[in-house]
Design a protein around this motif. Structure first.
Motif, PDB file in Angstrom:
ATOM      1  N   HIS A  99       3.966 -35.585 -91.908  1.00  0.00           N
ATOM      2  CA  HIS A  99       4.921 -34.599 -91.438  1.00  0.00           C
ATOM      3  C   HIS A  99       5.879 -35.249 -90.452  1.00  0.00           C
ATOM      4  O   HIS A  99       5.538 -36.229 -89.784  1.00  0.00           O
ATOM      5  N   ARG A 100       7.047 -34.683 -90.362  1.00  0.00           N
ATOM      6  CA  ARG A 100       8.074 -35.177 -89.444  1.00  0.00           C
ATOM      7  C   ARG A 100       7.556 -35.244 -88.003  1.00  0.00           C
ATOM      8  O   ARG A 100       7.841 -36.185 -87.275  1.00  0.00           O
ATOM      9  N   SER A 101       6.785 -34.242 -87.585  1.00  0.00           N
ATOM     10  CA  SER A 101       6.249 -34.227 -86.220  1.00  0.00           C
ATOM     11  C   SER A 101       5.329 -35.436 -85.982  1.00  0.00           C
ATOM     12  O   SER A 101       5.299 -35.988 -84.881  1.00  0.00           O
ATOM     13  N   SER A 102       4.601 -35.850 -87.015  1.00  0.00           N
ATOM     14  CA  SER A 102       3.747 -37.038 -86.884  1.00  0.00           C
ATOM     15  C   SER A 102       4.593 -38.289 -86.676  1.00  0.00           C
ATOM     16  O   SER A 102       4.249 -39.150 -85.871  1.00  0.00           O
ATOM     17  N   PHE A 103       5.694 -38.363 -87.400  1.00  0.00           N
ATOM     18  CA  PHE A 103       6.599 -39.507 -87.233  1.00  0.00           C
ATOM     19  C   PHE A 103       7.038 -39.615 -85.778  1.00  0.00           C
ATOM     20  O   PHE A 103       6.950 -40.679 -85.162  1.00  0.00           O
ATOM     21  N   TYR A 104       7.508 -38.491 -85.219  1.00  0.00           N
ATOM     22  CA  TYR A 104       8.056 -38.506 -83.862  1.00  0.00           C
ATOM     23  C   TYR A 104       6.976 -38.664 -82.787  1.00  0.00           C
ATOM     24  O   TYR A 104       7.286 -38.976 -81.643  1.00  0.00           O
ATOM     25  N   ARG A 105       5.734 -38.513 -83.142  1.00  0.00           N
ATOM     26  CA  ARG A 105       4.648 -38.790 -82.205  1.00  0.00           C
ATOM     27  C   ARG A 105       4.533 -40.296 -81.958  1.00  0.00           C
ATOM     28  O   ARG A 105       4.103 -40.723 -80.900  1.00  0.00           O
ATOM     29  N   TYR A 106       4.958 -41.104 -82.943  1.00  0.00           N
ATOM     30  CA  TYR A 106       4.789 -42.555 -82.865  1.00  0.00           C
ATOM     31  C   TYR A 106       6.094 -43.329 -82.676  1.00  0.00           C
ATOM     32  O   TYR A 106       6.084 -44.430 -82.133  1.00  0.00           O
ATOM     33  N   PHE A 107       7.210 -42.762 -83.134  1.00  0.00           N
ATOM     34  CA  PHE A 107       8.497 -43.457 -83.059  1.00  0.00           C
ATOM     35  C   PHE A 107       9.600 -42.482 -82.669  1.00  0.00           C
ATOM     36  O   PHE A 107       9.576 -41.317 -83.073  1.00  0.00           O
ATOM     37  N   ARG A 108      10.587 -42.986 -81.920  1.00  0.00           N
ATOM     38  CA  ARG A 108      11.744 -42.166 -81.525  1.00  0.00           C
ATOM     39  C   ARG A 108      12.677 -41.907 -82.705  1.00  0.00           C
ATOM     40  O   ARG A 108      13.225 -40.820 -82.856  1.00  0.00           O
ATOM     41  N   ASP A 109      12.893 -42.978 -83.505  1.00  0.00           N
ATOM     42  CA  ASP A 109      13.847 -42.886 -84.610  1.00  0.00           C
ATOM     43  C   ASP A 109      13.611 -44.031 -85.578  1.00  0.00           C
ATOM     44  O   ASP A 109      12.733 -44.863 -85.370  1.00  0.00           O
ATOM     45  N   LYS A 110      14.406 -44.073 -86.627  1.00  0.00           N
ATOM     46  CA  LYS A 110      14.219 -45.117 -87.640  1.00  0.00           C
ATOM     47  C   LYS A 110      14.576 -46.502 -87.100  1.00  0.00           C
ATOM     48  O   LYS A 110      14.074 -47.506 -87.592  1.00  0.00           O
ATOM     49  N   TYR A 111      15.400 -46.574 -86.073  1.00  0.00           N
ATOM     50  CA  TYR A 111      15.764 -47.858 -85.475  1.00  0.00           C
ATOM     51  C   TYR A 111      14.560 -48.487 -84.786  1.00  0.00           C
ATOM     52  O   TYR A 111      14.347 -49.699 -84.863  1.00  0.00           O
ATOM     53  N   GLU A 112      13.781 -47.672 -84.126  1.00  0.00           N
ATOM     54  CA  GLU A 112      12.561 -48.179 -83.487  1.00  0.00           C
ATOM     55  C   GLU A 112      11.573 -48.671 -84.549  1.00  0.00           C
ATOM     56  O   GLU A 112      10.916 -49.693 -84.377  1.00  0.00           O
ATOM     57  N   VAL A 113      11.489 -47.956 -85.662  1.00  0.00           N
ATOM     58  CA  VAL A 113      10.590 -48.361 -86.749  1.00  0.00           C
ATOM     59  C   VAL A 113      11.015 -49.709 -87.310  1.00  0.00           C
ATOM     60  O   VAL A 113      10.193 -50.619 -87.475  1.00  0.00           O
ATOM     61  N   VAL A 114      12.298 -49.861 -87.607  1.00  0.00           N
ATOM     62  CA  VAL A 114      12.746 -51.112 -88.219  1.00  0.00           C
ATOM     63  C   VAL A 114      12.608 -52.280 -87.250  1.00  0.00           C
ATOM     64  O   VAL A 114      12.275 -53.395 -87.657  1.00  0.00           O
ATOM     65  N   ASN A 115      12.818 -52.037 -85.966  1.00  0.00           N
ATOM     66  CA  ASN A 115      12.617 -53.117 -84.990  1.00  0.00           C
ATOM     67  C   ASN A 115      11.156 -53.534 -84.926  1.00  0.00           C
ATOM     68  O   ASN A 115      10.846 -54.726 -84.886  1.00  0.00           O
ATOM     69  N   GLU A 116      10.255 -52.573 -84.937  1.00  0.00           N
ATOM     70  CA  GLU A 116       8.823 -52.920 -84.925  1.00  0.00           C
ATOM     71  C   GLU A 116       8.433 -53.608 -86.228  1.00  0.00           C
ATOM     72  O   GLU A 116       7.648 -54.563 -86.214  1.00  0.00           O
ATOM     73  N   LEU A 117       8.968 -53.150 -87.348  1.00  0.00           N
ATOM     74  CA  LEU A 117       8.696 -53.804 -88.628  1.00  0.00           C
ATOM     75  C   LEU A 117       9.154 -55.255 -88.589  1.00  0.00           C
ATOM     76  O   LEU A 117       8.430 -56.164 -88.997  1.00  0.00           O
ATOM     77  N   PHE A 118      10.347 -55.473 -88.084  1.00  0.00           N
ATOM     78  CA  PHE A 118      10.885 -56.833 -88.020  1.00  0.00           C
ATOM     79  C   PHE A 118      10.023 -57.708 -87.109  1.00  0.00           C
ATOM     80  O   PHE A 118       9.723 -58.856 -87.446  1.00  0.00           O
ATOM     81  N   MET A 119       9.595 -57.173 -85.976  1.00  0.00           N
ATOM     82  CA  MET A 119       8.745 -57.939 -85.068  1.00  0.00           C
ATOM     83  C   MET A 119       7.390 -58.231 -85.727  1.00  0.00           C
ATOM     84  O   MET A 119       6.820 -59.304 -85.526  1.00  0.00           O
ATOM     85  N   THR A 120       6.888 -57.316 -86.536  1.00  0.00           N
ATOM     86  CA  THR A 120       5.645 -57.546 -87.267  1.00  0.00           C
ATOM     87  C   THR A 120       5.819 -58.695 -88.256  1.00  0.00           C
ATOM     88  O   THR A 120       4.946 -59.570 -88.375  1.00  0.00           O
ATOM     89  N   LEU A 121       6.938 -58.713 -88.960  1.00  0.00           N
ATOM     90  CA  LEU A 121       7.221 -59.816 -89.890  1.00  0.00           C
ATOM     91  C   LEU A 121       7.325 -61.142 -89.147  1.00  0.00           C
ATOM     92  O   LEU A 121       6.849 -62.172 -89.629  1.00  0.00           O
TER      93      LEU A 121
END
Length: 192
Positions: free
Chosen positions: A40-62
């Motif tokens: 659910h969308r609410s679950s997403f926002y519990r862990y990340f502010r926005d898609k930019y934060e997700v992609v930055n964390e993904l990139f750092m994981t790579l």
């Protein structure tokens, strides 16, 4: 962080990675990520502010994965090529030419610099630096830190200015040529 929180973050990152294999970052919405991650969308926002934060964390994981791979390989150019091939579509969909707001250029530049520095450190400790032509050139440079910055900038320039995303074989051809012809100068050239 609890195991369930780690799992949720991992699922969101995996969903972003999957979405980036299909379309450009700017076209991806939080709703797309939620649908792919089956949350659910609410679950997403519990862990990340926005898609930019997700992609930055993904990139750092790579980046962390690539740096971890440094421990199993001594050829920096081959590691960079493998990383590019493995993540070509993702990188294409994140590339500055395809984006408005996001720019991972500085992170990618630091990734390559860290990879070269870590590879140099590990091969020096193992006494195998001379087996990797790029690391050998960095080792014999008057200022190895500057040499790392120079080679990293060159590699980034290749990714930024050439159509490697449409012709991935150009990565191999160019980096192999660079490695074989430009970097394999004998060590005695340094002594002249």
């Amino acid at each position: 962080m609890r195991q369930s929180e780690n799992r949720m973050r991992r699922d969101i990152l995996l969903a972003m990675k999957t979405m980036l294999s299909r379309k450009r970052f700017e076209e991806i919405t939080v709703a797309d990520i939620c649908k792919e991650a089956m949350i659910h969308r609410s679950s997403f926002y519990r862990y990340f502010r926005d898609k930019y934060e997700v992609v930055n964390e993904l990139f750092m994981t790579l980046i962390r994965q690539l740096l971890a791979d440094t421990k199993t390989s001594t050829d920096a150019i081959e590691q960079i090529k493998a990383f590019m091939h493995e993540n070509l579509t993702l990188l294409h969909n994140l590339s500055p030419q395809n984006q408005g707001r996001i720019n991972l250029y500085p992170d990618t530049m630091h990734l390559i610099q860290d990879l070269l520095a870590e590879s140099l450190h590990m091969t020096e400790a193992a006494g195998t630096t001379d087996q990797d032509p790029l690391l050998h050139q960095i080792k014999i440079a008057d200022d190895p830190e500057m040499a790392i910055a120079f080679y990293s900038g060159g590699i980034m320039g290749l990714f930024e200015n050439y159509d490697i995303f449409d012709h991935p074989d150009r990565i191999d051809k160019l980096l192999n040529h660079w490695k074989e012809k430009r970097l394999s100068a004998p060590a005695e050239n340094k002594q002249k």
